[in-house]
Design an enzyme around this catalytic site. Structure first.
Site, PDB file in Angstrom:
ATOM      1  N   SER A  64       0.797  -1.239   0.000  1.00 27.56           N
ATOM      2  CA  SER A  64       0.000   0.000   0.000  1.00 27.56           C
ATOM      3  C   SER A  64       0.822   1.278   0.000  1.00 27.56           C
ATOM      4  O   SER A  64       0.266   2.353  -0.238  1.00 27.56           O
ATOM      5  CB  SER A  64      -0.930   0.020   1.213  1.00 27.56           C
ATOM      6  OG  SER A  64      -2.052  -0.768   0.944  1.00 27.56           O
ATOM      7  N   LYS A  67       0.422   3.389  -2.982  1.00 26.58           N
ATOM      8  CA  LYS A  67      -0.767   4.229  -3.207  1.00 26.58           C
ATOM      9  C   LYS A  67      -0.406   5.720  -3.197  1.00 26.58           C
ATOM     10  O   LYS A  67      -1.067   6.525  -3.849  1.00 26.58           O
ATOM     11  CB  LYS A  67      -1.841   3.935  -2.147  1.00 26.58           C
ATOM     12  CG  LYS A  67      -2.442   2.526  -2.296  1.00 26.58           C
ATOM     13  CD  LYS A  67      -3.311   2.165  -1.095  1.00 26.58           C
ATOM     14  CE  LYS A  67      -3.901   0.772  -1.238  1.00 26.58           C
ATOM     15  NZ  LYS A  67      -4.531   0.293   0.006  1.00 26.58           N
ATOM     16  N   TYR A 189      -3.282  -2.366 -10.609  1.00 31.19           N
ATOM     17  CA  TYR A 189      -3.229  -2.166  -9.141  1.00 31.19           C
ATOM     18  C   TYR A 189      -2.352  -3.230  -8.461  1.00 31.19           C
ATOM     19  O   TYR A 189      -1.518  -2.917  -7.607  1.00 31.19           O
ATOM     20  CB  TYR A 189      -4.655  -2.170  -8.575  1.00 31.19           C
ATOM     21  CG  TYR A 189      -4.710  -2.143  -7.068  1.00 31.19           C
ATOM     22  CD1 TYR A 189      -4.448  -0.977  -6.354  1.00 31.19           C
ATOM     23  CD2 TYR A 189      -4.993  -3.306  -6.339  1.00 31.19           C
ATOM     24  CE1 TYR A 189      -4.469  -0.954  -4.966  1.00 31.19           C
ATOM     25  CE2 TYR A 189      -5.026  -3.296  -4.954  1.00 31.19           C
ATOM     26  CZ  TYR A 189      -4.765  -2.128  -4.276  1.00 31.19           C
ATOM     27  OH  TYR A 189      -4.772  -2.119  -2.893  1.00 31.19           O
ATOM     28  N   TYR A 240      -4.990   3.619   7.770  1.00 28.85           N
ATOM     29  CA  TYR A 240      -6.327   3.031   7.864  1.00 28.85           C
ATOM     30  C   TYR A 240      -7.010   3.447   9.170  1.00 28.85           C
ATOM     31  O   TYR A 240      -7.022   4.608   9.505  1.00 28.85           O
ATOM     32  CB  TYR A 240      -6.266   1.498   7.722  1.00 28.85           C
ATOM     33  CG  TYR A 240      -5.231   1.075   6.730  1.00 28.85           C
ATOM     34  CD1 TYR A 240      -5.399   1.407   5.388  1.00 28.85           C
ATOM     35  CD2 TYR A 240      -4.076   0.409   7.107  1.00 28.85           C
ATOM     36  CE1 TYR A 240      -4.447   1.068   4.456  1.00 28.85           C
ATOM     37  CE2 TYR A 240      -3.120   0.057   6.174  1.00 28.85           C
ATOM     38  CZ  TYR A 240      -3.313   0.391   4.856  1.00 28.85           C
ATOM     39  OH  TYR A 240      -2.366   0.057   3.956  1.00 28.85           O
ATOM     40  N   VAL A 258       1.144  -3.749   3.886  1.00 30.10           N
ATOM     41  CA  VAL A 258       1.089  -5.048   4.555  1.00 30.10           C
ATOM     42  C   VAL A 258       2.356  -5.878   4.357  1.00 30.10           C
ATOM     43  O   VAL A 258       2.488  -6.933   4.961  1.00 30.10           O
ATOM     44  CB  VAL A 258      -0.161  -5.887   4.158  1.00 30.10           C
ATOM     45  CG1 VAL A 258      -1.445  -5.275   4.699  1.00 30.10           C
ATOM     46  CG2 VAL A 258      -0.224  -6.128   2.672  1.00 30.10           C
TER      47      VAL A 258
HETATM   48  N1  GLN Z   1      -2.242  -5.093  -2.231  1.00 33.31           N
HETATM   49  C1  GLN Z   1      -2.799  -5.063  -0.907  1.00 33.31           C
HETATM   50  C2  GLN Z   1      -4.319  -5.175  -0.952  1.00 33.31           C
HETATM   51  O1  GLN Z   1      -4.923  -4.594  -1.802  1.00 33.31           O
HETATM   52  C3  GLN Z   1      -2.368  -3.799  -0.212  1.00 33.31           C
HETATM   53  C4  GLN Z   1      -2.911  -3.683   1.191  1.00 33.31           C
HETATM   54  C5  GLN Z   1      -2.021  -2.966   2.142  1.00 33.31           C
HETATM   55  O2  GLN Z   1      -0.795  -2.903   2.017  1.00 33.31           O
HETATM   56  N2  GLN Z   1      -2.632  -2.488   3.190  1.00 33.31           N
HETATM   57  O3  GLN Z   1      -4.909  -5.849  -0.157  1.00 33.31           O
END
Ligand code: GLN
Length: 304
Positions: A64, A67, A189, A240, A258
């Site tokens: 993530s 992003k 993505y 989050y 993650v």
């Molecule tokens: N690629 C992961 C997902 O879409 C990214 C989630 C994350 O790093 N929080 O679930």
């Protein structure tokens, strides 16, 4: 400026022996193989002096954290039009939650949760000639490092298990907030999330966020106003449903993934990346958060 090498080494030595409480992400099967004891910290000062400790040069899945980079590229392409399709409020929900999306008619709460990042991916698929190549090229330009690459095994592993992301993309499509095919957008993505980078490479890449939009190589990619917006989103939405806790403990804008990485920054001062793959129940790196709390406390440097 404080002695950053001394501070990060001291924090590393204090936390390294501590037991890892929590779990390595395993909902993307390929991430489950990462050794839980990995731990690295890298700090890049505004004057480009760099400090490293532990596994800071090892590659990991940025997930993530990507992003922020896709949002930066979308803002460079269509600027404020981004906000016609995604909001800028914290969600207070886990990164892959879907309920708010239905309540709010397909407008994701912010671009740093999955649904929002999928809308940003859709914008890039529309705007770029070769989305995967062009996005990778953007990261190469920011970092000055052409070795940075996607991890195909991670991308295809997520493609085969990313059911919630398929659900989010289909929901967005049903509300008319996805212009391209679900498959095509999610393919992009999953690739952007699969970028494999080290703590040091992430600090190099994020340098423009501490330097008013000018990257480490000296090129202006974003305006100061665009940087203000992205840094504000990292502070309010980068963790989050733990964004409040991160601001409370650490006091810096940042973004977690993650894969266990966290990038955090103090504009005009420094950018820092930690990596420890064991996550707390909210999906943020346990040791990474603890390390950043100690570093801002010991250095006395935070945005507050
Ligand atoms: N690629 C992961 C997902 O879409 C990214 C989630 C994350 O790093 N929080 O679930």
């Amino acid at each position: 400026m404080p002695d950053f090498q001394k501070i990060i080494s001291q924090v590393y030595q204090g936390l390294e022996p501590m037991p890892n409480t929590g779990k390595v992400a395993n909902y993307i099967p390929e991430l489950a193989h990462v050794p839980p004891q990995k731990f690295g910290i890298h700090l890049l000062e505004m004057n480009k002096r760099a400090h490293s400790v532990g596994d800071a040069q090892e590659l990991f899945s940025i997930q993530s954290i990507s992003k922020v980079l896709s949002l930066a590229m979308a803002m460079a392409a269509i600027d404020e039009k981004v906000w016609e399709r995604v909001d800028v409020e914290p969600s207070g929900d886990p990164f892959n939650h879907l309920s708010l999306l239905e309540q709010e008619n397909g407008i994701p709460r912010n671009p740093l949760i999955n649904a929002g990042a999928i809308v940003i991916a859709d914008i890039l698929v529309s705007e770029l000639k070769k989305p995967k190549e062009d996005f990778l090229e953007f990261v190469h330009q920011l970092s000055g490092d052409n070795n940075i690459a996607y991890d195909e095994a991670v991308a295809s592993s997520e493609k085969s298990t990313g059911f919630k992301n398929f659900a989010a993309a289909n929901l967005l499509k049903s509300y008319g907030n996805l212009k391209n095919d679900v498959e095509e957008v999610l393919d992009f993505y999953f690739y952007q999330c699969s970028l494999s980078m080290s703590c040091a490479q992430l600090c190099d890449t994020f340098y423009l966020f501490i330097n008013r939009g000018v990257c480490k190589q000296g090129t202006q990619h974003l305006s100061l106003n665009q940087i203000k917006r992205i840094n504000a989103l990292m502070l309010t939405c980068g963790f989050y449903d733990e964004a409040g806790e991160f601001a409370f403990e650490v006091g810096l804008p940042g973004k977690s993934g993650v894969g266990g990485g966290i990038v955090a920054l103090l504009p005009e001062h420094f950018c820092i990346t930690t990596w420890s793959p064991v996550l707390n129940p909210k999906g943020n790196s346990t040791k990474g958060m603890a390390a950043l709390e100690r570093i801002t406390t010991l250095s006395g440097l935070s945005i507050f």
